[in-house]
Design an enzyme around this catalytic site. Sequence first.
Site, PDB file in Angstrom:
ATOM      1  N   CYS A 120       0.853  -1.196   0.000  1.00  0.00           N
ATOM      2  CA  CYS A 120       0.000   0.000   0.000  1.00  0.00           C
ATOM      3  C   CYS A 120       0.887   1.244   0.000  1.00  0.00           C
ATOM      4  CB  CYS A 120      -0.893  -0.032   1.237  1.00  0.00           C
ATOM      5  SG  CYS A 120      -1.731   1.521   1.578  1.00  0.00           S
ATOM      6  N   CYS A 154      -3.611   7.396  -1.876  1.00  0.00           N
ATOM      7  CA  CYS A 154      -4.905   7.448  -2.561  1.00  0.00           C
ATOM      8  C   CYS A 154      -6.035   7.921  -1.662  1.00  0.00           C
ATOM      9  CB  CYS A 154      -5.273   6.071  -3.100  1.00  0.00           C
ATOM     10  SG  CYS A 154      -3.867   5.019  -3.375  1.00  0.00           S
ATOM     11  N   THR A 208      -4.391   4.954   7.341  1.00  0.00           N
ATOM     12  CA  THR A 208      -3.365   4.598   6.361  1.00  0.00           C
ATOM     13  C   THR A 208      -2.476   5.801   6.056  1.00  0.00           C
ATOM     14  OG1 THR A 208      -4.867   3.008   5.364  1.00  0.00           O
ATOM     15  CG2 THR A 208      -3.046   3.766   3.997  1.00  0.00           C
ATOM     16  N   GLU A 229      -0.215   1.972   9.155  1.00  0.00           N
ATOM     17  CA  GLU A 229      -1.499   2.277   9.800  1.00  0.00           C
ATOM     18  C   GLU A 229      -1.195   2.791  11.198  1.00  0.00           C
ATOM     19  OE1 GLU A 229      -4.327   1.819   8.049  1.00  0.00           O
ATOM     20  OE2 GLU A 229      -3.355   0.724   6.411  1.00  0.00           O
ATOM     21  N   HIS A 232     -12.906   5.206  -3.128  1.00  0.00           N
ATOM     22  CA  HIS A 232     -11.841   4.364  -2.569  1.00  0.00           C
ATOM     23  C   HIS A 232     -12.041   2.889  -2.952  1.00  0.00           C
ATOM     24  CE1 HIS A 232      -8.160   4.323  -0.469  1.00  0.00           C
ATOM     25  NE2 HIS A 232      -8.558   3.534   0.510  1.00  0.00           N
ATOM     26  N   TYR A 288      -9.264   0.244  -5.215  1.00  0.00           N
ATOM     27  CA  TYR A 288      -8.803  -1.122  -4.965  1.00  0.00           C
ATOM     28  C   TYR A 288      -8.757  -1.974  -6.233  1.00  0.00           C
ATOM     29  CZ  TYR A 288      -8.612  -0.710   0.124  1.00  0.00           C
ATOM     30  OH  TYR A 288      -8.254  -0.369   1.400  1.00  0.00           O
ATOM     31  N   CYS A 318      -4.844  -0.696  -7.096  1.00  0.00           N
ATOM     32  CA  CYS A 318      -3.684  -0.996  -6.230  1.00  0.00           C
ATOM     33  C   CYS A 318      -3.556  -2.479  -5.914  1.00  0.00           C
ATOM     34  CB  CYS A 318      -3.742  -0.170  -4.953  1.00  0.00           C
ATOM     35  SG  CYS A 318      -4.958  -0.704  -3.734  1.00  0.00           S
ATOM     36  N   GLU A 373      -6.317  -5.564   4.466  1.00  0.00           N
ATOM     37  CA  GLU A 373      -6.804  -4.287   3.931  1.00  0.00           C
ATOM     38  C   GLU A 373      -7.784  -4.516   2.779  1.00  0.00           C
ATOM     39  OE1 GLU A 373      -3.949  -1.527   2.304  1.00  0.00           O
ATOM     40  OE2 GLU A 373      -4.850   0.070   3.487  1.00  0.00           O
TER      41      GLU A 373
END
Length: 499
Positions: A116, A120, A207, A273, A308, A312, A315, A463
């Site tokens: 990650c 974003c 994050t 995190e 978001h 995904y 990413c 995640e």
Amino acid sequence: MSGENLEEYGLKRWGKKGLKTPEEYIESLRKLDLKIYMFGERVKNFVDHPIIRPSINSVAATYEVAHDPLYADLATATSHLTGNKVNRFTHIHQSVDDLAKKVKLLRVLGQKTGTCFQRCVGMDALNALSIVTYEIDQKMGTNYYQRFLNYLRYVQDFDLVCGGAMTDPKGDRSLRPTKQADPDLYLRVVEMGDDGIVVRGAKMHQTGCINSHEIIVMPTITLREDEGAYALSFAIPSDAKGIIYIYGRQSCDTRKLEGAPMDVGNPTYGGQEAVMIFDDVFVPWDRVFMCGEWQFAGRLVEVFASYHRQSYGGCKVGVGDVLIGAAQTIAEYQGVANASHIREKIVEMIHLNETLHACGLACSYEGYKAASGTYMVNELLANVCKLNVTRYPYEIARLATDIAGGLVVTMPSEKDFRSPEVGKYLEKYLKGKADVPTEYRVRILRLIENMVIGLGAVSYLVESLHGAGSPQAQRIMIRRQVNLEEKQRFAKKLAGIPS
Ligand code: SF4
Ligand code: FE
């Protein structure tokens, strides 16, 4: 910070405008006065901390691609505010093409970092606010949109990282925010003055917050009329007075302290995190984008979440590419790459991974222009994308583990490989194909371990399940978005049943 012109403030703080290089980004973090705790102690120099640094390197990759001619078209865009070239992570989507490029960019970064890269969330928060502040103004006669645009210009001009803070602790899930035994379990306004507001509460699993210059706060749930104190959105410098960061542990994190980088699997990059505490933090009015407009809390949550969930489909697919590549490599190193069941498993992994990407692209290409002019993703398809992401990476990881074999979790440490006494035995007995150095086999197995069970599994698996909302949140949105009655009419008509 209060009342200051953001441009002057930016020049004072960051020195100059324009796209930052990765090195300039890392140096800019040294200017932050963050209050970070890890293992019960205050972290003084977080930039060079061995547990934190890999996560900084991942964010730095978002700056690196912007300077790489190969990716310039994906990684940069033209600001609709200034006409200047900006990093896509600070851009407001102006077309369906922008939405698709975002997904493709995130895939590239997943491939480059295998984890990650954290930037974003801020991009998605900026885009969500560019839609919802406009809508609040239209209905309530407020002036949030202009405030937001001033702030956006600051972020774009100085190429900043924004952390997005959404998830409140929530305490007893059966109780509304005002009914909790402790009213701070949802972040809220505790004071309102002429200059600004004072907020108290916390945000969980944030994050990349420590690697951010700015934090953008949003509500976490749809709110009711008596919950106006919780209907809050604002942006503050990450080192504003009263903010405390408590670093989140990740599986196998202390391997980074052992001086054996091979054992980490992906020693250069990592995710991050942390828990963020807001201990009576002052926010000036020019940085407040929602305060009391409870009617729009749910809308902001949904727009942000949909963006978001689209992310995904980029990413996690890029990270999936790395894992598929690692699985194919270990199959070759172990001499099984041509076995039919291995080939089938690799194809299955590719099929699952590309399905996720197809969803990310589909919700982008089916995007539309919102009232403010920002392009929004198709919410139904974005939620389908993320719901698939809650499952397929687990299956891809299972197949990779299957192909890798049990050695993926039983190998001795790098220090044993380097040991003058026993290293020679490991070299001899952990050999795969004769022409492949044993160390290569160990390295690729460690990378797989990292992604399916170690440090990287936080970003790739857990995640995928809980990031951008847990699966049930997507199911609720899917049910809300879909016209089930229409489907019933289709069926009834063909079956000869009057509707
Ligand atoms: Fe970006 Fe993916 Fe990390 Fe979210 S999980 S911040 S979309 S890399
Ligand atoms: Fe996330």
